[in-house]
Design a protein around this motif. Structure first.
Motif, PDB file in Angstrom:
ATOM      1  N   GLN A   6       2.549  10.909  -0.347  1.00 58.67           N
ATOM      2  CA  GLN A   6       2.075   9.634   0.195  1.00 58.67           C
ATOM      3  C   GLN A   6       1.116   9.016  -0.816  1.00 58.67           C
ATOM      4  O   GLN A   6      -0.098   9.051  -0.644  1.00 58.67           O
ATOM      5  CB  GLN A   6       1.396   9.851   1.547  1.00 58.67           C
ATOM      6  CG  GLN A   6       2.316  10.413   2.609  1.00 58.67           C
ATOM      7  CD  GLN A   6       1.621  10.615   3.946  1.00 58.67           C
ATOM      8  OE1 GLN A   6       0.418  10.419   4.090  1.00 58.67           O
ATOM      9  NE2 GLN A   6       2.387  10.991   4.945  1.00 58.67           N
ATOM     10  N   TYR A  16      -3.872   1.560   1.350  1.00 58.25           N
ATOM     11  CA  TYR A  16      -2.664   2.066   1.995  1.00 58.25           C
ATOM     12  C   TYR A  16      -1.990   3.141   1.155  1.00 58.25           C
ATOM     13  O   TYR A  16      -1.872   3.012  -0.062  1.00 58.25           O
ATOM     14  CB  TYR A  16      -1.656   0.936   2.226  1.00 58.25           C
ATOM     15  CG  TYR A  16      -1.998   0.050   3.391  1.00 58.25           C
ATOM     16  CD1 TYR A  16      -1.507   0.327   4.662  1.00 58.25           C
ATOM     17  CD2 TYR A  16      -2.821  -1.055   3.217  1.00 58.25           C
ATOM     18  CE1 TYR A  16      -1.825  -0.483   5.734  1.00 58.25           C
ATOM     19  CE2 TYR A  16      -3.143  -1.868   4.282  1.00 58.25           C
ATOM     20  CZ  TYR A  16      -2.647  -1.571   5.539  1.00 58.25           C
ATOM     21  OH  TYR A  16      -2.970  -2.370   6.602  1.00 58.25           O
ATOM     22  N   ARG A  17      -1.534   4.163   1.829  1.00 59.03           N
ATOM     23  CA  ARG A  17      -0.606   5.114   1.229  1.00 59.03           C
ATOM     24  C   ARG A  17       0.817   4.650   1.519  1.00 59.03           C
ATOM     25  O   ARG A  17       1.098   4.152   2.613  1.00 59.03           O
ATOM     26  CB  ARG A  17      -0.816   6.520   1.795  1.00 59.03           C
ATOM     27  CG  ARG A  17      -2.094   7.202   1.326  1.00 59.03           C
ATOM     28  CD  ARG A  17      -2.149   8.619   1.859  1.00 59.03           C
ATOM     29  NE  ARG A  17      -3.330   9.333   1.407  1.00 59.03           N
ATOM     30  CZ  ARG A  17      -3.423  10.006   0.273  1.00 59.03           C
ATOM     31  NH1 ARG A  17      -2.368  10.036  -0.539  1.00 59.03           N
ATOM     32  NH2 ARG A  17      -4.527  10.626  -0.063  1.00 59.03           N
ATOM     33  N   TYR A  18       1.693   4.835   0.531  1.00 55.49           N
ATOM     34  CA  TYR A  18       3.099   4.502   0.742  1.00 55.49           C
ATOM     35  C   TYR A  18       3.794   5.693   1.395  1.00 55.49           C
ATOM     36  O   TYR A  18       3.822   6.799   0.848  1.00 55.49           O
ATOM     37  CB  TYR A  18       3.770   4.157  -0.592  1.00 55.49           C
ATOM     38  CG  TYR A  18       5.244   3.881  -0.463  1.00 55.49           C
ATOM     39  CD1 TYR A  18       5.691   2.729   0.162  1.00 55.49           C
ATOM     40  CD2 TYR A  18       6.187   4.779  -0.951  1.00 55.49           C
ATOM     41  CE1 TYR A  18       7.048   2.464   0.293  1.00 55.49           C
ATOM     42  CE2 TYR A  18       7.540   4.529  -0.823  1.00 55.49           C
ATOM     43  CZ  TYR A  18       7.962   3.371  -0.202  1.00 55.49           C
ATOM     44  OH  TYR A  18       9.305   3.120  -0.063  1.00 55.49           O
ATOM     45  N   THR A  19       4.338   5.490   2.580  1.00 58.53           N
ATOM     46  CA  THR A  19       5.004   6.561   3.321  1.00 58.53           C
ATOM     47  C   THR A  19       6.493   6.291   3.499  1.00 58.53           C
ATOM     48  O   THR A  19       7.157   6.959   4.296  1.00 58.53           O
ATOM     49  CB  THR A  19       4.337   6.750   4.697  1.00 58.53           C
ATOM     50  OG1 THR A  19       4.324   5.491   5.392  1.00 58.53           O
ATOM     51  CG2 THR A  19       2.912   7.250   4.550  1.00 58.53           C
ATOM     52  N   GLN A  66      -5.672   3.845   5.334  1.00 60.85           N
ATOM     53  CA  GLN A  66      -6.672   4.903   5.258  1.00 60.85           C
ATOM     54  C   GLN A  66      -7.954   4.409   5.920  1.00 60.85           C
ATOM     55  O   GLN A  66      -8.608   3.501   5.424  1.00 60.85           O
ATOM     56  CB  GLN A  66      -6.929   5.277   3.801  1.00 60.85           C
ATOM     57  CG  GLN A  66      -5.685   5.755   3.076  1.00 60.85           C
ATOM     58  CD  GLN A  66      -5.000   6.888   3.816  1.00 60.85           C
ATOM     59  OE1 GLN A  66      -5.558   7.967   3.961  1.00 60.85           O
ATOM     60  NE2 GLN A  66      -3.788   6.649   4.291  1.00 60.85           N
ATOM     61  N   GLU A  67      -8.274   5.003   7.048  1.00 68.49           N
ATOM     62  CA  GLU A  67      -9.400   4.546   7.856  1.00 68.49           C
ATOM     63  C   GLU A  67     -10.714   5.054   7.269  1.00 68.49           C
ATOM     64  O   GLU A  67     -11.033   6.230   7.325  1.00 68.49           O
ATOM     65  CB  GLU A  67      -9.245   5.047   9.294  1.00 68.49           C
ATOM     66  CG  GLU A  67      -7.999   4.538   9.999  1.00 68.49           C
ATOM     67  CD  GLU A  67      -8.156   3.108  10.479  1.00 68.49           C
ATOM     68  OE1 GLU A  67      -9.264   2.568  10.341  1.00 68.49           O
ATOM     69  OE2 GLU A  67      -7.173   2.538  10.991  1.00 68.49           O
ATOM     70  N   ARG A  94       5.849  -0.578   8.423  1.00 66.37           N
ATOM     71  CA  ARG A  94       6.329   0.767   8.771  1.00 66.37           C
ATOM     72  C   ARG A  94       6.332   1.713   7.577  1.00 66.37           C
ATOM     73  O   ARG A  94       6.418   2.934   7.746  1.00 66.37           O
ATOM     74  CB  ARG A  94       7.738   0.674   9.372  1.00 66.37           C
ATOM     75  CG  ARG A  94       8.822   0.265   8.383  1.00 66.37           C
ATOM     76  CD  ARG A  94      10.194   0.302   9.025  1.00 66.37           C
ATOM     77  NE  ARG A  94      11.257  -0.060   8.098  1.00 66.37           N
ATOM     78  CZ  ARG A  94      11.640  -1.303   7.842  1.00 66.37           C
ATOM     79  NH1 ARG A  94      11.042  -2.312   8.490  1.00 66.37           N
ATOM     80  NH2 ARG A  94      12.600  -1.552   6.978  1.00 66.37           N
ATOM     81  N   ASP A  95       6.255   1.178   6.347  1.00 66.76           N
ATOM     82  CA  ASP A  95       6.247   2.013   5.153  1.00 66.76           C
ATOM     83  C   ASP A  95       4.835   2.280   4.629  1.00 66.76           C
ATOM     84  O   ASP A  95       4.675   2.913   3.580  1.00 66.76           O
ATOM     85  CB  ASP A  95       7.063   1.359   4.036  1.00 66.76           C
ATOM     86  CG  ASP A  95       8.530   1.222   4.406  1.00 66.76           C
ATOM     87  OD1 ASP A  95       9.064   2.179   4.989  1.00 66.76           O
ATOM     88  OD2 ASP A  95       9.118   0.173   4.105  1.00 66.76           O
ATOM     89  N   LEU A  96       3.808   1.808   5.337  1.00 64.06           N
ATOM     90  CA  LEU A  96       2.438   1.909   4.864  1.00 64.06           C
ATOM     91  C   LEU A  96       1.554   2.555   5.918  1.00 64.06           C
ATOM     92  O   LEU A  96       1.727   2.326   7.110  1.00 64.06           O
ATOM     93  CB  LEU A  96       1.885   0.520   4.523  1.00 64.06           C
ATOM     94  CG  LEU A  96       2.692  -0.311   3.512  1.00 64.06           C
ATOM     95  CD1 LEU A  96       2.139  -1.718   3.432  1.00 64.06           C
ATOM     96  CD2 LEU A  96       2.688   0.354   2.147  1.00 64.06           C
ATOM     97  N   THR A  97       0.584   3.339   5.450  1.00 64.15           N
ATOM     98  CA  THR A  97      -0.373   3.975   6.351  1.00 64.15           C
ATOM     99  C   THR A  97      -1.777   3.656   5.866  1.00 64.15           C
ATOM    100  O   THR A  97      -2.165   4.012   4.749  1.00 64.15           O
ATOM    101  CB  THR A  97      -0.172   5.503   6.376  1.00 64.15           C
ATOM    102  OG1 THR A  97       1.147   5.792   6.823  1.00 64.15           O
ATOM    103  CG2 THR A  97      -1.182   6.151   7.321  1.00 64.15           C
ATOM    104  N   ARG A 150      -6.534  -5.178   7.518  1.00 63.85           N
ATOM    105  CA  ARG A 150      -5.844  -4.861   8.759  1.00 63.85           C
ATOM    106  C   ARG A 150      -5.306  -6.123   9.440  1.00 63.85           C
ATOM    107  O   ARG A 150      -4.175  -6.155   9.919  1.00 63.85           O
ATOM    108  CB  ARG A 150      -6.782  -4.117   9.707  1.00 63.85           C
ATOM    109  CG  ARG A 150      -6.089  -3.488  10.912  1.00 63.85           C
ATOM    110  CD  ARG A 150      -7.102  -3.184  12.021  1.00 63.85           C
ATOM    111  NE  ARG A 150      -8.225  -2.428  11.521  1.00 63.85           N
ATOM    112  CZ  ARG A 150      -8.266  -1.093  11.480  1.00 63.85           C
ATOM    113  NH1 ARG A 150      -7.230  -0.389  11.889  1.00 63.85           N
ATOM    114  NH2 ARG A 150      -9.337  -0.473  11.033  1.00 63.85           N
TER     115      ARG A 150
END
Length: 491
Positions: free
Chosen positions: A463, A70-73, A95-96, A90-93, A145
């Motif tokens: 990020q 995860y990137r921190y967004t 990486q697929e 909501r603060d994490l994205t 996930r």
């Protein structure tokens, strides 16, 4: 409920969105000539013929957190403390990609230590410290996930893997380094560090095959109380001293630092060699008061320096309060919310045996936790005046399913300005097993060294995958410089 337990633990492990370092400790990647005790952790041979004649370290601290999932967004940054920090979805994205994920959250505290240059050929050092890290390796993306989704999405997931480790230990270190060969142009040094290890606590949970089906209670009337259905499980887990940090006091800490009274004990070893090419060594000579020519040990003489070391060889054996369950193989096993809700600090062992249908007679009472054995290589080149460039590689040698602390490999290129009492360096790194790029800043001013190997994570709206900060406070005495025989090309 189980989904909250798994979500809380896996979200913290796999989405600790904050970038890289060593057990993953990458403390001060500059590898300068005035690093002293800190550089001895990278290569014990570094203190032989040191530019420092004496060093007393008061305290050094290196804290890090990193992951590759995860990137921190979110809005929080060190330069924006008014924003609240959280690791909510909501603060994490995510990486697929199909690669397994890794995570490391750790703290490295090195207490009092002393380095003494006995002679131009011989140096010794003594130090104490403690390390703690929570790490995940080979964690399948689908498992990550599902955990972040709180297992609310129904589905079947196969071929999942994971290896989680928690380790905390203290250490007493003794280092000896000497110059093996001095032919003026070619100089070879060697060093060794012996470590007495006191294990504070350790645990691992791993599975090489984990197939599961999520069946949320409100979507399955036949298994209304089942949250996760284990279709196939091939795993193991163990722990020691689960109450390590309960009722913490000075007496407990003293036992952690005392061999024989800690929950685990072991030995560790670092070995290293350093080669220096000194094409202009004759320039670094001076006349003493008697008129004799002597070598000046206050200057760096090399054009380039090549260093190779094997660090953290060894392990800690845990016997006190140790519980081990290996080769757990289960199929068609449902885990319900009530089983999880019934777990307390007084009965967790019995509840885990019940949940996973384990027979008490299959329980072991001892295991070993490995140190993060690592190959460290660096090439330091003197460019001109007081400018240097360092290329370093740190390759972790422990396997993906090793029990114990593990180093996530990295490579770095670090230009630096180096003077006796001032140093500025900017490491450019490929971290998290060479997956992610970061840049940082290291500043040494007199007795104080501070830095970070990932500045964007702290101050810019990027990020990041993680962050780290380190600092060190030492009292040092540099070798005296003399008026040289001829003007030197080197500082």
């Amino acid at each position: 409920m189980l989904k909250h337990v798994l979500k809380g633990s896996c979200l913290w492990l796999c989405a600790a969105a904050s970038q890289p370092v060593a057990a993953q400790m990458l403390f001060n990647s500059a590898h300068g000539n005035f690093a002293g005790l800190n550089e001895a952790n990278w290569n014990p041979a570094a203190i032989a013929d040191s530019r420092l004649s004496f060093e007393f370290r008061l305290l050094a601290v290196d804290g890090h957190a990193t992951n590759s999932a995860y990137r921190y967004t979110g809005p929080w940054r060190l330069g924006n403390l008014n924003e609240s920090f959280s690791l909510s979805a909501r603060d994490l994205t995510l990486q697929e990609n199909s690669r397994p994920k890794l995570v490391s959250v750790g703290l490295n505290v090195r207490g009092p230590g002393v380095m003494l240059r006995l002679s131009p050929r011989h140096s010794i050092a003594l130090s104490v410290g403690a390390r703690a890290a929570l790490q995940g390796n080979q964690v399948s993306q689908e498992l990550v996930r599902s955990a972040v989704d709180q297992f609310e999405t129904a589905g079947a997931y196969t071929n999942n893997t994971a290896n989680f480790n928690i380790n905390a230990f203290s250490e007493w270190n003794a280092t000896y380094a000497r110059v093996l060969l001095d032919q003026q142009t070619h100089v070879l040094k060697a060093g060794i560090t012996v470590k007495r290890l006191m294990g504070i606590g350790s645990a691992y949970l791993q599975s090489k095959q984990f197939d599961y089906t999520t069946t949320p209670a409100n979507r399955n009337t036949q298994l209304a109380d089942t949250v996760v259905h284990l279709d196939r499980l091939d795993g193991s887990f163990a722990y020691s001293n689960p109450d390590a940090f309960r009722d913490l006091d000075a007496g407990t800490v003293r036992r952690w630092l005392t061999p024989g009274s800690s929950p685990g004990a072991g030995w560790g070893l670092d070995v290293g060699v350093v080669y220096e090419y000194r094409p202009n060594s004759e320039q670094y000579r001076y006349q003493d008061k008697k008129g004799a020519w002597q070598t000046d040990y206050g200057h760096n003489k090399y054009r380039y320096r090549l260093a190779v070391a094997l660090t953290d060889i060894g392990s800690i054996r845990y016997r006190k309060q140790a519980v081990v369950y290996n080769d757990i193989r289960r199929t068609n096993l449902g885990i319900n919310s009530q089983d999880i809700n019934d777990i307390t600090l007084d009965n967790y062992n019995e509840q885990l045996e019940k949940i996973f249908q384990i027979q008490p007679q299959n329980r072991g009472n001892a295991f070993r936790a490995a140190l993060p054995t690592t190959l460290n290589v660096d090439l330091d080149y003197h460019l001109l005046w007081k400018l240097y460039a360092n290329a370093s590689l740190s390759q972790g040698l422990r396997g993906r399913y090793a029990v114990g602390m593990r180093r996530f490999s990295y490579a770095a290129l670090t230009p630096r300005l180096e003077m006796r009492w001032l140093e500025v360096a900017m490491p450019l790194s490929l971290t998290n097993s060479y997956q992610d790029f970061a840049y940082g800043l290291v500043l040494r001013a007199g007795p104080l060294t501070i830095g970070s190997n990932n500045l964007p994570a702290l101050f810019r709206s990027t990020q990041p995958y993680g962050a780290n900060l380190f600092g060190e406070l030492t009292l040092a005495l540099a070798n005296k410089r003399h008026k040289l025989r001829t003007p030197a090309a080197n500082p």
